[in-house]
Design a protein around this motif. Sequence first.
Motif, PDB file in Angstrom:
ATOM      1  N   ARG A  20     -21.428 -24.673  24.956  1.00  0.00           N
ATOM      2  CA  ARG A  20     -21.338 -24.849  26.409  1.00  0.00           C
ATOM      3  C   ARG A  20     -20.436 -23.765  26.985  1.00  0.00           C
ATOM      4  N   LEU A  21     -20.915 -23.098  28.015  1.00  0.00           N
ATOM      5  CA  LEU A  21     -20.132 -22.052  28.665  1.00  0.00           C
ATOM      6  C   LEU A  21     -19.096 -22.689  29.588  1.00  0.00           C
ATOM      7  N   ASP A  22     -17.937 -22.043  29.716  1.00  0.00           N
ATOM      8  CA  ASP A  22     -16.926 -22.585  30.626  1.00  0.00           C
ATOM      9  C   ASP A  22     -17.334 -22.250  32.067  1.00  0.00           C
ATOM     10  N   GLU A  23     -16.651 -22.878  33.018  1.00  0.00           N
ATOM     11  CA  GLU A  23     -17.010 -22.749  34.429  1.00  0.00           C
ATOM     12  C   GLU A  23     -17.013 -21.297  34.903  1.00  0.00           C
ATOM     13  N   GLY A  24     -16.159 -20.477  34.348  1.00  0.00           N
ATOM     14  CA  GLY A  24     -16.099 -19.086  34.757  1.00  0.00           C
ATOM     15  C   GLY A  24     -17.340 -18.287  34.389  1.00  0.00           C
ATOM     16  N   TRP A  25     -17.981 -18.671  33.300  1.00  0.00           N
ATOM     17  CA  TRP A  25     -19.152 -17.930  32.820  1.00  0.00           C
ATOM     18  C   TRP A  25     -20.471 -18.557  33.226  1.00  0.00           C
ATOM     19  N   ASP A  26     -20.460 -19.855  33.506  1.00  0.00           N
ATOM     20  CA  ASP A  26     -21.756 -20.494  33.752  1.00  0.00           C
ATOM     21  C   ASP A  26     -22.396 -20.066  35.070  1.00  0.00           C
ATOM     22  N   ASP A  27     -21.592 -19.617  36.055  1.00  0.00           N
ATOM     23  CA  ASP A  27     -22.163 -19.192  37.332  1.00  0.00           C
ATOM     24  C   ASP A  27     -23.133 -18.029  37.177  1.00  0.00           C
ATOM     25  N   GLU A  28     -22.963 -17.223  36.138  1.00  0.00           N
ATOM     26  CA  GLU A  28     -23.873 -16.099  35.909  1.00  0.00           C
ATOM     27  C   GLU A  28     -25.303 -16.567  35.609  1.00  0.00           C
ATOM     28  N   HIS A  29     -25.453 -17.822  35.213  1.00  0.00           N
ATOM     29  CA  HIS A  29     -26.760 -18.362  34.847  1.00  0.00           C
ATOM     30  C   HIS A  29     -27.326 -19.303  35.913  1.00  0.00           C
ATOM     31  N   LEU A  30     -26.562 -19.513  36.995  1.00  0.00           N
ATOM     32  CA  LEU A  30     -26.992 -20.442  38.034  1.00  0.00           C
ATOM     33  C   LEU A  30     -27.573 -19.698  39.232  1.00  0.00           C
ATOM     34  N   GLU A  31     -28.442 -20.393  39.963  1.00  0.00           N
ATOM     35  CA  GLU A  31     -28.989 -19.856  41.207  1.00  0.00           C
ATOM     36  C   GLU A  31     -27.941 -20.003  42.306  1.00  0.00           C
ATOM     37  N   GLU A  32     -28.103 -19.276  43.395  1.00  0.00           N
ATOM     38  CA  GLU A  32     -27.134 -19.334  44.494  1.00  0.00           C
ATOM     39  C   GLU A  32     -26.967 -20.752  45.032  1.00  0.00           C
ATOM     40  N   GLY A  33     -28.063 -21.490  45.153  1.00  0.00           N
ATOM     41  CA  GLY A  33     -27.994 -22.871  45.644  1.00  0.00           C
ATOM     42  C   GLY A  33     -27.219 -23.775  44.705  1.00  0.00           C
ATOM     43  N   GLN A  34     -27.365 -23.572  43.407  1.00  0.00           N
ATOM     44  CA  GLN A  34     -26.616 -24.361  42.430  1.00  0.00           C
ATOM     45  C   GLN A  34     -25.123 -24.034  42.513  1.00  0.00           C
ATOM     46  N   ILE A  35     -24.798 -22.778  42.741  1.00  0.00           N
ATOM     47  CA  ILE A  35     -23.394 -22.384  42.898  1.00  0.00           C
ATOM     48  C   ILE A  35     -22.824 -23.026  44.158  1.00  0.00           C
ATOM     49  N   ALA A  36     -23.617 -23.086  45.229  1.00  0.00           N
ATOM     50  CA  ALA A  36     -23.180 -23.743  46.462  1.00  0.00           C
ATOM     51  C   ALA A  36     -22.923 -25.225  46.223  1.00  0.00           C
ATOM     52  N   GLU A  37     -23.802 -25.878  45.462  1.00  0.00           N
ATOM     53  CA  GLU A  37     -23.605 -27.301  45.136  1.00  0.00           C
ATOM     54  C   GLU A  37     -22.299 -27.499  44.370  1.00  0.00           C
ATOM     55  N   GLU A  38     -22.019 -26.624  43.410  1.00  0.00           N
ATOM     56  CA  GLU A  38     -20.764 -26.739  42.660  1.00  0.00           C
ATOM     57  C   GLU A  38     -19.566 -26.533  43.577  1.00  0.00           C
ATOM     58  N   HIS A  39     -19.649 -25.568  44.473  1.00  0.00           N
ATOM     59  CA  HIS A  39     -18.551 -25.300  45.404  1.00  0.00           C
ATOM     60  C   HIS A  39     -18.274 -26.516  46.285  1.00  0.00           C
ATOM     61  N   LEU A  40     -19.343 -27.196  46.729  1.00  0.00           N
ATOM     62  CA  LEU A  40     -19.207 -28.384  47.573  1.00  0.00           C
ATOM     63  C   LEU A  40     -18.922 -29.646  46.766  1.00  0.00           C
ATOM     64  N   LYS A  41     -18.978 -29.540  45.447  1.00  0.00           N
ATOM     65  CA  LYS A  41     -18.741 -30.651  44.524  1.00  0.00           C
ATOM     66  C   LYS A  41     -19.760 -31.792  44.684  1.00  0.00           C
ATOM     67  N   SER A  42     -20.988 -31.421  45.085  1.00  0.00           N
ATOM     68  CA  SER A  42     -22.039 -32.426  45.162  1.00  0.00           C
ATOM     69  C   SER A  42     -22.787 -32.528  43.837  1.00  0.00           C
ATOM     70  N   VAL A  43     -22.809 -31.430  43.082  1.00  0.00           N
ATOM     71  CA  VAL A  43     -23.436 -31.384  41.757  1.00  0.00           C
ATOM     72  C   VAL A  43     -22.589 -30.469  40.884  1.00  0.00           C
ATOM     73  N   ASP A  44     -22.419 -30.848  39.623  1.00  0.00           N
ATOM     74  CA  ASP A  44     -21.744 -29.982  38.662  1.00  0.00           C
ATOM     75  C   ASP A  44     -22.767 -29.611  37.594  1.00  0.00           C
ATOM     76  N   TYR A  45     -22.758 -28.365  37.207  1.00  0.00           N
ATOM     77  CA  TYR A  45     -23.724 -27.882  36.215  1.00  0.00           C
ATOM     78  C   TYR A  45     -23.011 -27.467  34.942  1.00  0.00           C
ATOM     79  N   ASP A  46     -23.636 -27.775  33.817  1.00  0.00           N
ATOM     80  CA  ASP A  46     -23.217 -27.270  32.510  1.00  0.00           C
ATOM     81  C   ASP A  46     -24.315 -26.341  32.007  1.00  0.00           C
ATOM     82  N   VAL A  47     -23.894 -25.194  31.488  1.00  0.00           N
ATOM     83  CA  VAL A  47     -24.847 -24.249  30.902  1.00  0.00           C
ATOM     84  C   VAL A  47     -24.560 -24.184  29.407  1.00  0.00           C
TER      85      VAL A  47
END
Length: 143
Positions: A20-47
Amino acid sequence: RRWQRNKPRHCPVDGSEMTRLDEGWDDEHLEEGQIAEEHLKSVDYDVWTCPKCDHNTIEAYRAWFSSYSACRSCTYRTVEVDTTIITHATTTSTGLKRLDYQCHHCHDTWSGTRVISKKSSSSSSGGSFGGGSSSGGGASGSW
């Protein structure tokens, strides 16, 4: 839930154990909308990534309590709602409220109205609680 989220994953391609990638690295694999969800804390993603074949698996975890909902245009959970009361409800008539929606990802905005149910006549009665005894059923009956 934490155990389920942290348990080891195996690559669907070659069966290797994934990392599992840490939060600093997982954004490289996420779409812009997924990054926005993480920023708003509505969804958290694990890569999860496979060290042998570089296969990636993305898992979403919706926040249990979030004020954000899914956008009608981009479908990301990045919509915030602002409510304005147009007409207050009374015990004899319904009210009306306007809902203004704004997506923090695609910036779509729209509005709608909803009827507010009549107020219950029992909610307007003030007063006291019913009588009763201050002790009862106990060995001594005193507090």
